[in-house]
Design a protein around this motif. Structure first.
Motif, PDB file in Angstrom:
ATOM      1  N   GLU A 209       0.826  -1.203   0.000  1.00  0.00           N
ATOM      2  CA  GLU A 209       0.000   0.000   0.000  1.00  0.00           C
ATOM      3  C   GLU A 209       0.864   1.258   0.000  1.00  0.00           C
ATOM      4  O   GLU A 209       0.622   2.193  -0.781  1.00  0.00           O
ATOM      5  CB  GLU A 209      -0.915  -0.024   1.224  1.00  0.00           C
ATOM      6  N   GLN A 210       1.895   1.301   0.856  1.00  0.00           N
ATOM      7  CA  GLN A 210       2.762   2.472   0.912  1.00  0.00           C
ATOM      8  C   GLN A 210       3.573   2.620  -0.372  1.00  0.00           C
ATOM      9  O   GLN A 210       3.757   3.734  -0.880  1.00  0.00           O
ATOM     10  CB  GLN A 210       3.697   2.379   2.111  1.00  0.00           C
TER      11      GLN A 210
ATOM     12  N   GLY B  57      -6.176  -0.974  -3.883  1.00  0.00           N
ATOM     13  CA  GLY B  57      -7.092   0.069  -3.426  1.00  0.00           C
ATOM     14  C   GLY B  57      -6.555   1.464  -3.708  1.00  0.00           C
ATOM     15  O   GLY B  57      -7.304   2.371  -4.115  1.00  0.00           O
ATOM     16  N   VAL B  58      -5.253   1.654  -3.515  1.00  0.00           N
ATOM     17  CA  VAL B  58      -4.613   2.949  -3.792  1.00  0.00           C
ATOM     18  C   VAL B  58      -4.706   3.271  -5.277  1.00  0.00           C
ATOM     19  O   VAL B  58      -5.067   4.393  -5.672  1.00  0.00           O
ATOM     20  CB  VAL B  58      -3.132   2.920  -3.358  1.00  0.00           C
ATOM     21  N   PHE B  59      -4.414   2.287  -6.113  1.00  0.00           N
ATOM     22  CA  PHE B  59      -4.464   2.503  -7.558  1.00  0.00           C
ATOM     23  C   PHE B  59      -5.890   2.753  -8.034  1.00  0.00           C
ATOM     24  O   PHE B  59      -6.115   3.529  -8.958  1.00  0.00           O
ATOM     25  CB  PHE B  59      -3.867   1.299  -8.281  1.00  0.00           C
ATOM     26  N   ALA B  60      -6.867   2.082  -7.420  1.00  0.00           N
ATOM     27  CA  ALA B  60      -8.257   2.310  -7.813  1.00  0.00           C
ATOM     28  C   ALA B  60      -8.671   3.747  -7.536  1.00  0.00           C
ATOM     29  O   ALA B  60      -9.331   4.396  -8.363  1.00  0.00           O
ATOM     30  CB  ALA B  60      -9.180   1.338  -7.072  1.00  0.00           C
TER      31      ALA B  60
ATOM     32  N   PHE C 186      -8.642  -8.430   3.440  1.00  0.00           N
ATOM     33  CA  PHE C 186      -8.139  -7.053   3.386  1.00  0.00           C
ATOM     34  C   PHE C 186      -8.447  -6.439   2.024  1.00  0.00           C
ATOM     35  O   PHE C 186      -8.921  -5.299   1.936  1.00  0.00           O
ATOM     36  CB  PHE C 186      -6.622  -7.064   3.633  1.00  0.00           C
ATOM     37  N   LEU C 187      -8.214  -7.200   0.964  1.00  0.00           N
ATOM     38  CA  LEU C 187      -8.478  -6.710  -0.389  1.00  0.00           C
ATOM     39  C   LEU C 187      -9.966  -6.451  -0.610  1.00  0.00           C
ATOM     40  O   LEU C 187     -10.356  -5.403  -1.134  1.00  0.00           O
ATOM     41  CB  LEU C 187      -7.956  -7.725  -1.409  1.00  0.00           C
ATOM     42  N   LEU C 188     -10.798  -7.416  -0.214  1.00  0.00           N
ATOM     43  CA  LEU C 188     -12.244  -7.261  -0.407  1.00  0.00           C
ATOM     44  C   LEU C 188     -12.784  -6.060   0.352  1.00  0.00           C
ATOM     45  O   LEU C 188     -13.671  -5.340  -0.137  1.00  0.00           O
ATOM     46  CB  LEU C 188     -12.973  -8.534   0.018  1.00  0.00           C
ATOM     47  N   ASP C 189     -12.263  -5.826   1.545  1.00  0.00           N
ATOM     48  CA  ASP C 189     -12.696  -4.657   2.318  1.00  0.00           C
ATOM     49  C   ASP C 189     -12.376  -3.360   1.587  1.00  0.00           C
ATOM     50  O   ASP C 189     -13.075  -2.349   1.743  1.00  0.00           O
ATOM     51  CB  ASP C 189     -12.016  -4.644   3.695  1.00  0.00           C
ATOM     52  N   LYS C 190     -11.313  -3.371   0.777  1.00  0.00           N
ATOM     53  CA  LYS C 190     -10.895  -2.179   0.054  1.00  0.00           C
ATOM     54  C   LYS C 190     -11.743  -1.913  -1.194  1.00  0.00           C
ATOM     55  O   LYS C 190     -11.937  -0.758  -1.578  1.00  0.00           O
ATOM     56  CB  LYS C 190      -9.422  -2.302  -0.376  1.00  0.00           C
TER      57      LYS C 190
END
Length: 383
Positions: free
Chosen positions: A92-93, A132-135, A175-179
């Motif tokens: 993510e970072q 999630g960051v890229f989305a 974690f991915l699905l939550d994002k």
């Protein structure tokens, strides 16, 4: 939502036309494809090998990108990071740190895209953390370039882990699905590694490459046929876009030998249900997402590819019966509003290939509860 205010000037730059990034064949929709993490890179690579050229790859270490057929000019590599080690926080970072590089690539490579698809293998550190960051960045880019902030132009291609994966991988999947769930990203195409690899007849060395090619080729069928003219029922780019704009989706394929059209029995009654019977009997095992409930879907498309000879032998009620079956499976007979798009395409008369192929795509459905529970249990184990 990640803060991208400092990138406004960068994203407002004019998109650059570059023929190196034009798809090699005419398609119905123009996709910008971003592969994140090792699994996502391999999925995006399969699209590249199918002729899609608007492709960008990201990873936290360059060594995991060696051997890819996608040229280096499509790569974005994290700085001062050597892999994420199944830690999404690192991915993510790293993704946040490379956003300016990503946007620069998008301004050059994503000229005139209609949709952006982020490919990820769920459960790793780099892709799971970055997606999630890229989305968020892609939605911001789409808004700046097209004035659309609905999130329905940014979607995902997610390969879910098999049952043999560790609790850490399953926890990362949660974690991915939550994002990505409940944010109106669309489409979110889920496929099960467990199901795909069981269907692929390949050795351990080529299994994943073959699996990715199978799924990407199936998706490509819809995009390719939506650009083709037909004198029969037409599935056009707007129909394809309609199916893609309704959240969670999955695909399936069935095939019926032409010889089945000549079966004996109750005359026309036996022939006019041959396609619908085949789909009903095989759909549960042919869908790329296990445990999904088709009755939760709101949109679907069915494409039929066959020889002219097959249509000439087919009872006039065969295709309407298939449509009725699919609509019923989606719950139309329960006063639920559903949409079904159809397309019929003729192939050249090839004696080597006489099968009637039925391509199916469903969207607007609910994610399987059984999988949510599995990933939640893994997260509890991991603490």
């Amino acid at each position: 939502m990640t803060d991208f205010e400092d990138l406004d000037n960068l994203e407002a730059q004019e998109q650059v036309q570059d023929d190196r990034y034009e798809d090699t064949e005419i398609k119905g929709l123009t996709f910008g494809i971003i592969g994140v993490g090792q699994g996502g890179n391999r999925i995006a690579e399969s699209f590249y090998e199918l002729g899609y050229r608007k492709v960008i790859l990201f990873n936290t270490t360059e060594k995991d990108m060696q051997g890819l057929s996608v040229p280096r000019k499509h790569w974005v590599v994290a700085k001062d990071v050597e892999g994420a080690g199944k830690n999404p926080a690192i991915g993510e970072q790293a993704a946040k740190d490379v956003i300016p590089d990503l946007i620069k690539k998008m301004n050059v490579i994503f000229k005139n895209v209609t949709n952006i698809i982020i490919c990820v293998g769920a459960g790793d550190g780099s892709g799971t953390g970055a997606c999630g960051v890229f989305a968020d960045a892609c939605c911001h880019w789409v808004y700046n370039n097209y004035g659309d902030y609905s999130n329905t132009k940014v979607g995902f291609f997610v390969a879910l882990p098999s049952r043999s994966e560790s609790s850490k991988v399953l926890s990362n999947t949660k974690f991915l699905l939550d994002k990505i769930l409940n944010k109106k990203y669309s489409p979110i195409l889920f496929v099960d590694n467990q199901r795909i690899t069981q269907a692929v007849k390949a050795n351990a060395l080529n299994r994943w490459n073959q699996a990715n090619k199978l799924v990407c080729s199936l998706f490509d069928v819809f995009n390719t046929l939506s650009a083709q003219e037909t004198s029969l029922d037409t599935f056009d780019p707007k129909d394809f876009s309609d199916v893609l704009s309704n959240g969670i989706m999955t695909m399936a394929i069935s095939s019926v030998p032409e010889s089945s059209l000549k079966i004996a029995g109750e005359g026309d009654l036996a022939r006019d249900t041959i396609l619908s019977d085949k789909v009903k009997s095989s759909l549960k095992t042919s869908l790329l997402l296990q445990d999904v409930d088709i009755s939760t879907a709101t949109h679907a498309s069915v494409l039929i590819s066959c020889r002219k000879k097959a249509l000439e032998q087919m009872d006039g009620n065969t295709i309407p019966k298939l449509s009725e079956t699919l609509l019923s499976m989606m719950g139309s007979d329960l006063n639920k509003q559903v949409t079904l798009h159809k397309g019929i395409y003729l192939r050249e008369d090839n004696k080597e290939d006489s099968k009637i192929r039925i391509f199916l795509m469903f969207s607007g459905m609910s994610f399987p509860k059984s999988k949510i529970e599995e990933y939640e249990n893994a997260s509890k184990i991991m603490g």
